[in-house]
Write a protein that holds these residues in place. Structure first.
Motif, PDB file in Angstrom:
ATOM      1  N   ALA A   1       0.852  -1.189   0.000  1.00 37.44           N
ATOM      2  CA  ALA A   1       0.000   0.000   0.000  1.00 37.44           C
ATOM      3  C   ALA A   1       0.887   1.238   0.000  1.00 37.44           C
ATOM      4  O   ALA A   1       1.978   1.226   0.581  1.00 37.44           O
ATOM      5  N   ALA A   2       0.411   2.287  -0.659  1.00 30.80           N
ATOM      6  CA  ALA A   2       1.099   3.578  -0.681  1.00 30.80           C
ATOM      7  C   ALA A   2       0.036   4.658  -0.549  1.00 30.80           C
ATOM      8  O   ALA A   2      -0.856   4.752  -1.386  1.00 30.80           O
ATOM      9  N   GLU A   3       0.125   5.426   0.528  1.00 36.28           N
ATOM     10  CA  GLU A   3      -0.876   6.463   0.819  1.00 36.28           C
ATOM     11  C   GLU A   3      -0.199   7.830   0.857  1.00 36.28           C
ATOM     12  O   GLU A   3       0.663   8.075   1.707  1.00 36.28           O
ATOM     13  N   ALA A   4      -0.584   8.707  -0.054  1.00 33.64           N
ATOM     14  CA  ALA A   4      -0.074  10.078  -0.019  1.00 33.64           C
ATOM     15  C   ALA A   4      -0.649  10.773   1.208  1.00 33.64           C
ATOM     16  O   ALA A   4      -1.847  10.678   1.474  1.00 33.64           O
ATOM     17  N   LEU A   5       0.189  11.442   1.960  1.00 30.19           N
ATOM     18  CA  LEU A   5      -0.261  12.153   3.162  1.00 30.19           C
ATOM     19  C   LEU A   5      -0.714  13.559   2.780  1.00 30.19           C
ATOM     20  O   LEU A   5      -0.081  14.212   1.941  1.00 30.19           O
ATOM     21  N   PRO A   6      -1.790  14.044   3.388  1.00 31.24           N
ATOM     22  CA  PRO A   6      -2.252  15.398   3.073  1.00 31.24           C
ATOM     23  C   PRO A   6      -1.219  16.437   3.512  1.00 31.24           C
ATOM     24  O   PRO A   6      -0.623  16.318   4.590  1.00 31.24           O
ATOM     25  N   ALA A   7      -1.028  17.425   2.678  1.00 30.46           N
ATOM     26  CA  ALA A   7      -0.012  18.447   2.949  1.00 30.46           C
ATOM     27  C   ALA A   7      -0.421  19.425   4.030  1.00 30.46           C
ATOM     28  O   ALA A   7       0.419  20.133   4.574  1.00 30.46           O
ATOM     29  N   ASP A   8      -1.701  19.455   4.383  1.00 29.66           N
ATOM     30  CA  ASP A   8      -2.182  20.446   5.339  1.00 29.66           C
ATOM     31  C   ASP A   8      -2.197  19.934   6.781  1.00 29.66           C
ATOM     32  O   ASP A   8      -2.734  20.603   7.661  1.00 29.66           O
ATOM     33  N   ARG A   9      -1.621  18.760   7.034  1.00 32.21           N
ATOM     34  CA  ARG A   9      -1.572  18.202   8.393  1.00 32.21           C
ATOM     35  C   ARG A   9      -0.147  17.792   8.706  1.00 32.21           C
ATOM     36  O   ARG A   9       0.573  17.341   7.826  1.00 32.21           O
ATOM     37  N   PRO A  10       0.265  17.892   9.964  1.00 30.37           N
ATOM     38  CA  PRO A  10       1.577  17.355  10.335  1.00 30.37           C
ATOM     39  C   PRO A  10       1.647  15.859   9.992  1.00 30.37           C
ATOM     40  O   PRO A  10       0.652  15.137  10.106  1.00 30.37           O
ATOM     41  N   ALA A  11       2.803  15.410   9.567  1.00 29.41           N
ATOM     42  CA  ALA A  11       2.969  14.012   9.134  1.00 29.41           C
ATOM     43  C   ALA A  11       2.504  13.028  10.196  1.00 29.41           C
ATOM     44  O   ALA A  11       1.809  12.058   9.879  1.00 29.41           O
ATOM     45  N   ALA A  12       2.859  13.254  11.455  1.00 34.99           N
ATOM     46  CA  ALA A  12       2.477  12.326  12.517  1.00 34.99           C
ATOM     47  C   ALA A  12       0.959  12.229  12.652  1.00 34.99           C
ATOM     48  O   ALA A  12       0.417  11.141  12.824  1.00 34.99           O
ATOM     49  N   ASP A  13       0.274  13.365  12.565  1.00 35.20           N
ATOM     50  CA  ASP A  13      -1.193  13.361  12.661  1.00 35.20           C
ATOM     51  C   ASP A  13      -1.812  12.622  11.475  1.00 35.20           C
ATOM     52  O   ASP A  13      -2.771  11.871  11.619  1.00 35.20           O
ATOM     53  N   ALA A  14      -1.273  12.862  10.288  1.00 29.19           N
ATOM     54  CA  ALA A  14      -1.789  12.216   9.074  1.00 29.19           C
ATOM     55  C   ALA A  14      -1.582  10.693   9.154  1.00 29.19           C
ATOM     56  O   ALA A  14      -2.482   9.927   8.807  1.00 29.19           O
ATOM     57  N   VAL A  15      -0.425  10.274   9.621  1.00 31.35           N
ATOM     58  CA  VAL A  15      -0.148   8.835   9.740  1.00 31.35           C
ATOM     59  C   VAL A  15      -1.073   8.224  10.790  1.00 31.35           C
ATOM     60  O   VAL A  15      -1.658   7.164  10.569  1.00 31.35           O
ATOM     61  N   ALA A  16      -1.225   8.878  11.923  1.00 32.34           N
ATOM     62  CA  ALA A  16      -2.112   8.364  12.977  1.00 32.34           C
ATOM     63  C   ALA A  16      -3.532   8.206  12.457  1.00 32.34           C
ATOM     64  O   ALA A  16      -4.203   7.225  12.756  1.00 32.34           O
ATOM     65  N   ALA A  17      -4.003   9.164  11.658  1.00 34.29           N
ATOM     66  CA  ALA A  17      -5.356   9.087  11.105  1.00 34.29           C
ATOM     67  C   ALA A  17      -5.490   7.914  10.140  1.00 34.29           C
ATOM     68  O   ALA A  17      -6.504   7.212  10.131  1.00 34.29           O
ATOM     69  N   LEU A  18      -4.447   7.669   9.343  1.00 31.73           N
ATOM     70  CA  LEU A  18      -4.490   6.538   8.406  1.00 31.73           C
ATOM     71  C   LEU A  18      -4.514   5.201   9.146  1.00 31.73           C
ATOM     72  O   LEU A  18      -5.189   4.264   8.736  1.00 31.73           O
ATOM     73  N   LEU A  19      -3.768   5.131  10.224  1.00 31.68           N
ATOM     74  CA  LEU A  19      -3.667   3.873  10.973  1.00 31.68           C
ATOM     75  C   LEU A  19      -4.830   3.669  11.932  1.00 31.68           C
ATOM     76  O   LEU A  19      -5.077   2.560  12.383  1.00 31.68           O
ATOM     77  N   GLY A  20      -5.505   4.793  12.271  1.00 35.57           N
ATOM     78  CA  GLY A  20      -6.530   4.809  13.284  1.00 35.57           C
ATOM     79  C   GLY A  20      -7.716   4.018  12.997  1.00 35.57           C
ATOM     80  O   GLY A  20      -8.419   3.411  13.670  1.00 35.57           O
TER      81      GLY A  20
END
Length: 108
Positions: free
Chosen positions: A89-108
């Protein structure tokens, strides 16, 4: 995680050879699912244009080693190239959120 542009180049080449830090250390730095949010916070704070890769460790063979790193925790290190075929899997992270928050949301 890596820059989206690096992921695009890797897809074209069929493999990823690592970042400058990876080359300096002699292996590709990876993180376990329970480590990736903290890695995003520590290493990629303020960075945008990232893609989170999910890698199947069974497809990496003996070149994948779990070794002590941050705080003595075992981290996956890849002593070789990362074949695109190992990325499930490859998920582009949204540019308007800190990377850690974006990753946590994807994994959440």
């Amino acid at each position: 995680m890596l820059a989206t542009s690096e992921w695009e180049r890797a897809r074209g080449a069929g493999h990823f050879t690592g970042t400058a830090m990876d080359h300096q250390d002699g292996y590709i730095h990876l993180s376990g699912a329970d480590q990736v949010v903290e890695t995003a916070r520590r290493v990629f704070g303020g960075v945008t244009g990232l893609t989170l890769l999910t890698v199947d460790p069974a497809r990496l063979g003996d070149e994948l080693r779990w070794e002590p790193s941050r705080g003595g925790a075992l981290f996956p290190h890849l002593y070789g190239v990362l074949p695109v075929s190992a990325v499930v899997a490859a998920e582009a992270l949204p540019a308007d959120r800190p990377a850690a928050d974006a990753v946590a949301a994807l994994l959440g």
